[in-house]
Design a protein around this motif. Structure first.
Motif, PDB file in Angstrom:
ATOM      1  N   SER A   1      71.847  66.001  34.723  1.00 17.42           N
ATOM      2  CA  SER A   1      72.304  65.985  36.181  1.00 17.42           C
ATOM      3  C   SER A   1      73.291  64.964  36.340  1.00 17.42           C
ATOM      4  O   SER A   1      72.884  63.845  36.502  1.00 17.42           O
TER       5      SER A   1
ATOM      6  N   ASP B   1      66.763  76.487  36.462  1.00 14.99           N
ATOM      7  CA  ASP B   1      67.593  75.568  36.861  1.00 14.99           C
ATOM      8  C   ASP B   1      67.234  74.674  38.377  1.00 14.99           C
ATOM      9  O   ASP B   1      67.489  73.731  38.681  1.00 14.99           O
TER      10      ASP B   1
ATOM     11  N   HIS C   1      66.183  70.932  39.225  1.00 17.69           N
ATOM     12  CA  HIS C   1      66.546  70.337  40.584  1.00 17.69           C
ATOM     13  C   HIS C   1      65.387  69.531  41.489  1.00 17.69           C
ATOM     14  O   HIS C   1      65.573  68.701  41.882  1.00 17.69           O
TER      15      HIS C   1
ATOM     16  N   LEU D   1      74.518  70.332  37.071  1.00 19.90           N
ATOM     17  CA  LEU D   1      73.466  70.401  36.047  1.00 19.90           C
ATOM     18  C   LEU D   1      74.030  71.197  34.617  1.00 19.90           C
ATOM     19  O   LEU D   1      74.670  72.094  34.807  1.00 19.90           O
TER      20      LEU D   1
END
Length: 528
Positions: A208, A268, A272, A288
């Motif tokens: 990221s 995803d 995060h 990302l």
């Protein structure tokens, strides 16, 4: 017909191709993907975006001398992995991270400026474009006796290639699961191929990217471990550039591949959230990138998914041996004698195969030339003698260093003793050659070189590089040299001076060997 086809465009295949290119050998490299690199994959960076390594990121110069040497040789720049600051631990899914007492995770690890993809670009840059074919998938190998036939698919279209040697620079499990062999490989060998885990094959890695490493301002290292049952990422690390700008966090998945597939639509978002739970809301705002290697058919096999992940073993003899009477070689990092699974292991495997191919190129048993055929026994005897000299060279070096220290000769002692060791080996080889009953009636002379000379010099292939590597390893771990930093860790200028001297010695030896053959040919030509 090609002499060698290398199957696999990862670090092992590319490094081997470079070795063959540098010695003028005939080869072709084929790769099933539409890119080179294998398990090395990097999202390019810019002034505002750090390069994101989705495969391997690190190397350790202290224990991986081949990688350190290659990075230097290719002119790549490296920097130490950021490892200072508080390390976090998240033991509960609904809790807050706690500091860990340890002070470091990636001890002495280094990364490349521009990412590990720079290594792939540099290795490929040494090869002519015509020596590489992408999107060529090998499906079948057939032993034709004097060569190997390869049945492939290029963009789905059947393609047949032929070569005297084939190198499978692939993970062993991939070899066992995706290639049909005629005749079939032995059951014991197949069992070893299937039992050798493909390092990181079932892993998923995320990066990221952020403008700055904001966590460092809070005294955090970027390293974290998540151990609760609902963990999405098990290990997190700072993946920033050298100075923290541009920045990134990296993570290795804690979820099994089947679970990742089931949660693919929200995977995803879960990553995060994991970053945010550790480093605050700003950590959920990064750009990302995710690479699930378990979904890569040219990396991961069914066995890698169903068998618990493990590190491959070093030095499995069956993986390092040639098969099909020397026509088939197994490569890839997992076949290495040392550092199997790592980038270092890929280089180890490539250099082993390069030595074997070079030896076979001058092997008298494979040649129909009359001068070599008549001198088969002498050549074998010479190679055996040189092999013993090479084995004993490091012991002679250690003895020489002890002698230098006892006589208080410390300045440039590595260089001086190394030159003495090489000189002894070359003098002993010339003495051995003098005693060989060579038959020179069929030998030829072209441009001043006797036709037997290359076959004799091949016994020393890689000698100085191997010796210098052993010397560096000895010096780095020697207590006796610890008081001499310049000798314990050789700097670039010192290494270059040593290599120049060794190269000059080699040229003198090669000329002396050839001159001895010329003199003996003249004696044969003089009538009684």
């Amino acid at each position: 017909m090609l002499d060698t086809i290398i199957v696999g465009g990862g670090v092992c295949g590319l490094h081997l191709a470079g070795k063959l290119q540098s010695t003028g050998q005939d080869y072709l490299l084929i790769e099933a993907r539409d890119r080179l690199g294998g398990r090395v994959e990097t999202v390019p960076g810019s002034e505002r975006e750090v390069a994101a390594d989705l495969g391997p990121s690190w190397f350790w110069p202290g224990t991986q001398p081949r990688m350190a040497r290659l990075v230097e040789e290719l002119g790549l720049r490296s920097f130490p992995q950021h490892d200072t600051g508080t390390i976090l631990h998240l033991p509960k899914g609904d809790g807050s991270p706690e500091p860990l007492p340890q002070s470091s995770v990636h001890i002495e690890a280094r990364r490349l400026h521009g990412g590990m993809g720079m290594l792939i670009d540099a290795l490929a840059g040494r090869l002519p474009a015509g020596r590489i074919r992408l999107r060529v998938e090998l499906t079948r190998l057939i032993d034709r006796g004097d060569h190997v036939q390869l049945e492939c698919l290029q963009d789905g279209v059947p393609l047949t290639l032929d070569a005297r040697h084939v190198v499978l620079a692939l993970p062993p499990r991939l070899v066992a699961s995706r290639i049909v062999f005629e005749p079939a490989l032995s059951d014991p060998l197949l069992e070893i191929l299937r039992a050798t885990p493909t390092w990181m094959a079932a892993q998923c890695k995320s990066i990221s990217r952020f403008p700055v490493a904001f966590w460092r301002a809070s005294g955090l290292s970027g390293n974290a471990f998540v151990t609760h049952a609902q963990a999405v990422l098990g290990e997190i690390f700072d993946a920033s550039g050298e100075h923290g700008t541009p920045a990134a966090l990296g993570g290795l998945s804690a979820l099994p591949a089947t679970v990742r597939t089931a949660f693919c639509k929200v995977h995803d978002l879960m990553i995060h959230s994991q970053y945010a739970q550790l480093f605050g809301p700003a950590a959920a705002q990064g750009e990302l990138f995710v690479r699930d290697w378990a979904a890569e058919p040219f990396t991961c096999t069914e066995l890698d998914l169903v068998v618990a992940s493990a590190h491959p073993q070093d030095g499995i003899p069956e993986l390092a041996s040639a098969h099909w009477s020397g026509r088939l070689f197994l490569g890839g990092s997992e076949t290495a004698a040392q550092s199997a699974g790592y980038l270092e292991g890929a280089l180890d495997a490539a250099e082993r195969i390069a030595r074997e191919l070079s030896a076979r190129a001058t092997d008298p048993l494979r040649s129909e030339r009359a001068d070599l055929r008549e001198n088969r026994a002498c050549l074998e005897r010479f190679h055996r003698s040189v092999s013993l000299l090479r084995t004993n060279a490091i012991e002679r070096y250690v003895t020489g260093i002890k002698r230098a220290l006892s006589s208080q000769q410390s300045e440039d002692m590595t260089q001086i003793v190394l030159i003495e060791v090489a000189a002894h080996a070359y003098a002993a080889a010339l003495e051995c050659l003098q005693g060989l009953p060579l038959q020179l009636g069929e030998a030829r002379v072209e441009h001043g070189r006797v036709s037997l000379t290359p076959a004799l010099l091949a016994a020393f292939s890689g000698f100085t590089n191997d010796l210098l590597r052993d010397v560096q390893q000895h010096n780095a771990s020697s207590c006796a040299i610890s008081n001499f930093p310049a000798e314990q860790k050789l700097n670039q200028a010192y290494l270059q001076a040593i290599r120049r001297d060794l190269a000059a010695q080699w040229r003198e030896f090669a000329l002396a060997l050839n001159e001895q053959l010329l003199e003996r040919m003249e004696q044969v030509a003089i009538p009684d």
